[in-house]
Motif scaffolding. Structure first.
Motif, PDB file in Angstrom:
ATOM      1  N   THR A 110       0.827  -1.203   0.000  1.00 16.42           N
ATOM      2  CA  THR A 110       0.000   0.000   0.000  1.00 16.42           C
ATOM      3  C   THR A 110       0.862   1.253   0.000  1.00 16.42           C
ATOM      4  O   THR A 110       0.622   2.188  -0.780  1.00 16.42           O
ATOM      5  N   TYR A 111       1.890   1.290   0.848  1.00 11.97           N
ATOM      6  CA  TYR A 111       2.781   2.448   0.872  1.00 11.97           C
ATOM      7  C   TYR A 111       3.470   2.623  -0.486  1.00 11.97           C
ATOM      8  O   TYR A 111       3.611   3.755  -0.978  1.00 11.97           O
ATOM      9  N   ASN A 112       3.899   1.517  -1.095  1.00 12.23           N
ATOM     10  CA  ASN A 112       4.585   1.601  -2.385  1.00 12.23           C
ATOM     11  C   ASN A 112       3.664   2.152  -3.473  1.00 12.23           C
ATOM     12  O   ASN A 112       4.094   2.965  -4.304  1.00 12.23           O
ATOM     13  N   ILE A 113       2.422   1.712  -3.480  1.00 13.96           N
ATOM     14  CA  ILE A 113       1.470   2.187  -4.488  1.00 13.96           C
ATOM     15  C   ILE A 113       1.165   3.667  -4.274  1.00 13.96           C
ATOM     16  O   ILE A 113       1.103   4.453  -5.232  1.00 13.96           O
ATOM     17  N   LEU A 114       0.981   4.068  -3.033  1.00  7.85           N
ATOM     18  CA  LEU A 114       0.731   5.485  -2.769  1.00  7.85           C
ATOM     19  C   LEU A 114       1.932   6.332  -3.186  1.00  7.85           C
ATOM     20  O   LEU A 114       1.758   7.441  -3.714  1.00  7.85           O
ATOM     21  N   ASP A 115       3.135   5.827  -2.974  1.00 12.50           N
ATOM     22  CA  ASP A 115       4.320   6.533  -3.456  1.00 12.50           C
ATOM     23  C   ASP A 115       4.294   6.641  -4.978  1.00 12.50           C
ATOM     24  O   ASP A 115       4.625   7.688  -5.549  1.00 12.50           O
ATOM     25  N   GLN A 116       3.926   5.559  -5.637  1.00 15.30           N
ATOM     26  CA  GLN A 116       3.895   5.535  -7.108  1.00 15.30           C
ATOM     27  C   GLN A 116       2.920   6.571  -7.663  1.00 15.30           C
ATOM     28  O   GLN A 116       3.173   7.191  -8.699  1.00 15.30           O
ATOM     29  N   PHE A 117       1.798   6.770  -6.964  1.00 12.67           N
ATOM     30  CA  PHE A 117       0.770   7.710  -7.414  1.00 12.67           C
ATOM     31  C   PHE A 117       0.798   9.005  -6.597  1.00 12.67           C
ATOM     32  O   PHE A 117      -0.205   9.720  -6.522  1.00 12.67           O
ATOM     33  N   HIS A 118       1.961   9.307  -6.048  1.00 13.52           N
ATOM     34  CA  HIS A 118       2.111  10.450  -5.155  1.00 13.52           C
ATOM     35  C   HIS A 118       1.588  11.736  -5.790  1.00 13.52           C
ATOM     36  O   HIS A 118       0.970  12.585  -5.122  1.00 13.52           O
ATOM     37  N   TYR A 119       1.822  11.906  -7.083  1.00 15.29           N
ATOM     38  CA  TYR A 119       1.460  13.140  -7.791  1.00 15.29           C
ATOM     39  C   TYR A 119      -0.053  13.344  -7.878  1.00 15.29           C
ATOM     40  O   TYR A 119      -0.517  14.451  -8.166  1.00 15.29           O
ATOM     41  N   LEU A 120      -0.842  12.300  -7.603  1.00  9.41           N
ATOM     42  CA  LEU A 120      -2.299  12.401  -7.667  1.00  9.41           C
ATOM     43  C   LEU A 120      -2.949  12.505  -6.288  1.00  9.41           C
ATOM     44  O   LEU A 120      -4.157  12.721  -6.200  1.00  9.41           O
ATOM     45  N   LEU A 121      -2.178  12.367  -5.243  1.00  3.85           N
ATOM     46  CA  LEU A 121      -2.765  12.309  -3.906  1.00  3.85           C
ATOM     47  C   LEU A 121      -3.198  13.697  -3.438  1.00  3.85           C
ATOM     48  O   LEU A 121      -2.498  14.682  -3.667  1.00  3.85           O
ATOM     49  N   PRO A 122      -4.340  13.788  -2.749  1.00  6.36           N
ATOM     50  CA  PRO A 122      -4.734  15.062  -2.133  1.00  6.36           C
ATOM     51  C   PRO A 122      -3.692  15.503  -1.106  1.00  6.36           C
ATOM     52  O   PRO A 122      -3.028  14.682  -0.471  1.00  6.36           O
ATOM     53  N   SER A 123      -3.562  16.803  -0.935  1.00  6.75           N
ATOM     54  CA  SER A 123      -2.491  17.336  -0.084  1.00  6.75           C
ATOM     55  C   SER A 123      -2.523  16.797   1.346  1.00  6.75           C
ATOM     56  O   SER A 123      -1.441  16.565   1.919  1.00  6.75           O
ATOM     57  N   PRO A 124      -3.695  16.573   1.979  1.00  4.54           N
ATOM     58  CA  PRO A 124      -3.646  16.019   3.337  1.00  4.54           C
ATOM     59  C   PRO A 124      -2.996  14.641   3.391  1.00  4.54           C
ATOM     60  O   PRO A 124      -2.278  14.327   4.343  1.00  4.54           O
ATOM     61  N   LEU A 125      -3.242  13.831   2.357  1.00  2.49           N
ATOM     62  CA  LEU A 125      -2.638  12.503   2.346  1.00  2.49           C
ATOM     63  C   LEU A 125      -1.149  12.586   2.012  1.00  2.49           C
ATOM     64  O   LEU A 125      -0.346  11.798   2.539  1.00  2.49           O
ATOM     65  N   VAL A 126      -0.765  13.546   1.181  1.00  2.00           N
ATOM     66  CA  VAL A 126       0.666  13.776   0.919  1.00  2.00           C
ATOM     67  C   VAL A 126       1.387  14.096   2.229  1.00  2.00           C
ATOM     68  O   VAL A 126       2.476  13.575   2.506  1.00  2.00           O
ATOM     69  N   ALA A 127       0.763  14.953   3.042  1.00  2.00           N
ATOM     70  CA  ALA A 127       1.360  15.315   4.328  1.00  2.00           C
ATOM     71  C   ALA A 127       1.406  14.139   5.288  1.00  2.00           C
ATOM     72  O   ALA A 127       2.333  14.004   6.096  1.00  2.00           O
ATOM     73  N   MET A 128       0.429  13.266   5.196  1.00  2.00           N
ATOM     74  CA  MET A 128       0.297  12.138   6.113  1.00  2.00           C
ATOM     75  C   MET A 128       1.225  10.979   5.764  1.00  2.00           C
ATOM     76  O   MET A 128       1.714  10.270   6.649  1.00  2.00           O
ATOM     77  N   LEU A 129       1.494  10.780   4.475  1.00  2.00           N
ATOM     78  CA  LEU A 129       2.144   9.559   4.013  1.00  2.00           C
ATOM     79  C   LEU A 129       3.511   9.304   4.659  1.00  2.00           C
ATOM     80  O   LEU A 129       3.795   8.157   5.035  1.00  2.00           O
ATOM     81  N   PRO A 130       4.373  10.296   4.819  1.00  2.00           N
ATOM     82  CA  PRO A 130       5.666   9.991   5.463  1.00  2.00           C
ATOM     83  C   PRO A 130       5.511   9.434   6.871  1.00  2.00           C
ATOM     84  O   PRO A 130       6.267   8.545   7.273  1.00  2.00           O
ATOM     85  N   TYR A 131       4.540   9.929   7.611  1.00  2.00           N
ATOM     86  CA  TYR A 131       4.306   9.445   8.973  1.00  2.00           C
ATOM     87  C   TYR A 131       3.683   8.045   8.942  1.00  2.00           C
ATOM     88  O   TYR A 131       3.999   7.204   9.779  1.00  2.00           O
ATOM     89  N   MET A 132       2.799   7.833   7.976  1.00  2.00           N
ATOM     90  CA  MET A 132       2.179   6.521   7.814  1.00  2.00           C
ATOM     91  C   MET A 132       3.234   5.450   7.584  1.00  2.00           C
ATOM     92  O   MET A 132       3.205   4.375   8.190  1.00  2.00           O
ATOM     93  N   LYS A 133       4.196   5.764   6.708  1.00  2.00           N
ATOM     94  CA  LYS A 133       5.257   4.804   6.400  1.00  2.00           C
ATOM     95  C   LYS A 133       6.238   4.668   7.562  1.00  2.00           C
ATOM     96  O   LYS A 133       6.607   3.547   7.924  1.00  2.00           O
ATOM     97  N   ARG A 134       6.633   5.792   8.134  1.00  2.00           N
ATOM     98  CA  ARG A 134       7.633   5.754   9.201  1.00  2.00           C
ATOM     99  C   ARG A 134       7.176   4.905  10.379  1.00  2.00           C
ATOM    100  O   ARG A 134       7.947   4.118  10.936  1.00  2.00           O
ATOM    101  N   ASP A 135       5.916   5.072  10.749  1.00  2.00           N
ATOM    102  CA  ASP A 135       5.384   4.362  11.921  1.00  2.00           C
ATOM    103  C   ASP A 135       4.584   3.122  11.547  1.00  2.00           C
ATOM    104  O   ASP A 135       4.007   2.472  12.419  1.00  2.00           O
ATOM    105  N   ASN A 136       4.563   2.808  10.253  1.00  2.00           N
ATOM    106  CA  ASN A 136       3.899   1.599   9.752  1.00  2.00           C
ATOM    107  C   ASN A 136       2.487   1.456  10.335  1.00  2.00           C
ATOM    108  O   ASN A 136       2.150   0.443  10.957  1.00  2.00           O
ATOM    109  N   TRP A 137       1.677   2.487  10.110  1.00  2.00           N
ATOM    110  CA  TRP A 137       0.341   2.533  10.690  1.00  2.00           C
ATOM    111  C   TRP A 137      -0.480   1.288  10.388  1.00  2.00           C
ATOM    112  O   TRP A 137      -1.143   0.745  11.266  1.00  2.00           O
ATOM    113  N   LEU A 138      -0.474   0.869   9.109  1.00  2.00           N
ATOM    114  CA  LEU A 138      -1.383  -0.204   8.706  1.00  2.00           C
ATOM    115  C   LEU A 138      -1.066  -1.503   9.442  1.00  2.00           C
ATOM    116  O   LEU A 138      -1.978  -2.222   9.868  1.00  2.00           O
TER     117      LEU A 138
END
Length: 210
Positions: A110-138
């Motif tokens: 999931t993190y890899n796919i979101l990175d792949q489509f990073h350019y399409l993500l809404p800004s709140p999710l762009v801001a969230m994604l580094p923390y999501m990956k760092r702390d492995n939320w899922l």
């Protein structure tokens, strides 16, 4: 900063059935309002629609209605999003549905796919994604600390004067009964979501005589 807390993403990632664009749509849906959904590629639009179909089905499911009653005395209307978060905790812990290895792989994919489509993500999710990956939320939804952080985030977004500890206490005190409601729900929602997914991907299959 807003939107830097875990949310109930795991179920929607799981119910994207390995389709990258559907997963992106499923993950961004809560950040996409009104007609802006039509600015996205077709398969991502389908993922947005799938997310909303899943939410509607889950919200109306008898198990969800029963589960909300545990939280309603303290949280009233917010019992619904709390149950969504609680369901992700049970899903992450449900090795009959996702083994520990499968959960880990789903999270990383999931993190890899979101990175792949990073350019399409809404800004709140762009801001969230580094923390999501760092702390492995899922993956960490399965831990008590992980679900507590998710509940804390929900309380902050809702401006509730509660650090999430009360909701966690309700979950822990009623975990067996809430687990029963989760098990009633998960098979039904997976069956529903799979049918909706297949119809969205190939509408011709849902037509008579096909």
């Amino acid at each position: 900063m807003q939107y830097l807390e875990p949310m109930n993403f795991l179920g929607h990632a799981y119910l994207s059935f390995g389709h990258p664009e559907i997963l992106v749509g499923n993950m961004i849906s809560d950040f996409v309002k009104g007609k802006t959904q039509y600015q996205y590629p077709e398969d991502i639009q389908k993922g947005i629609k799938l997310h909303r179909l899943i939410d509607d089905y889950t919200d109306r499911h008898p198990a969800t209605l029963a589960a909300k009653e545990f939280f309603r005395p303290a949280y009233r209307l917010y019992s619904a999003p709390i149950v969504d978060v609680v369901y992700d905790h049970f899903l992450a812990s449900d090795e009959q549905t996702l083994t520990d290895q499968e959960l880990s792989e789903l999270a990383q994919n999931t993190y890899n796919i979101l990175d792949q489509f990073h350019y399409l993500l809404p800004s709140p999710l762009v801001a969230m994604l580094p923390y999501m990956k760092r702390d492995n939320w899922l993956y960490n939804y399965k831990s008590e600390q992980g679900i507590y952080r998710s509940l804390q985030g929900l309380m902050r977004r809702a401006s509730i004067t509660d650090d999430g500890s009360k909701a966690l206490a309700v979950l822990l005190a009623n975990k067996a009964d809430l687990g029963i409601q989760y098990r009633h729900m998960i098979a039904d929602v997976k069956h529903f979501a799979k049918g909706a997914f297949e119809e969205l991907i190939d509408p011709a299959k849902s037509l008579p005589n096909n």
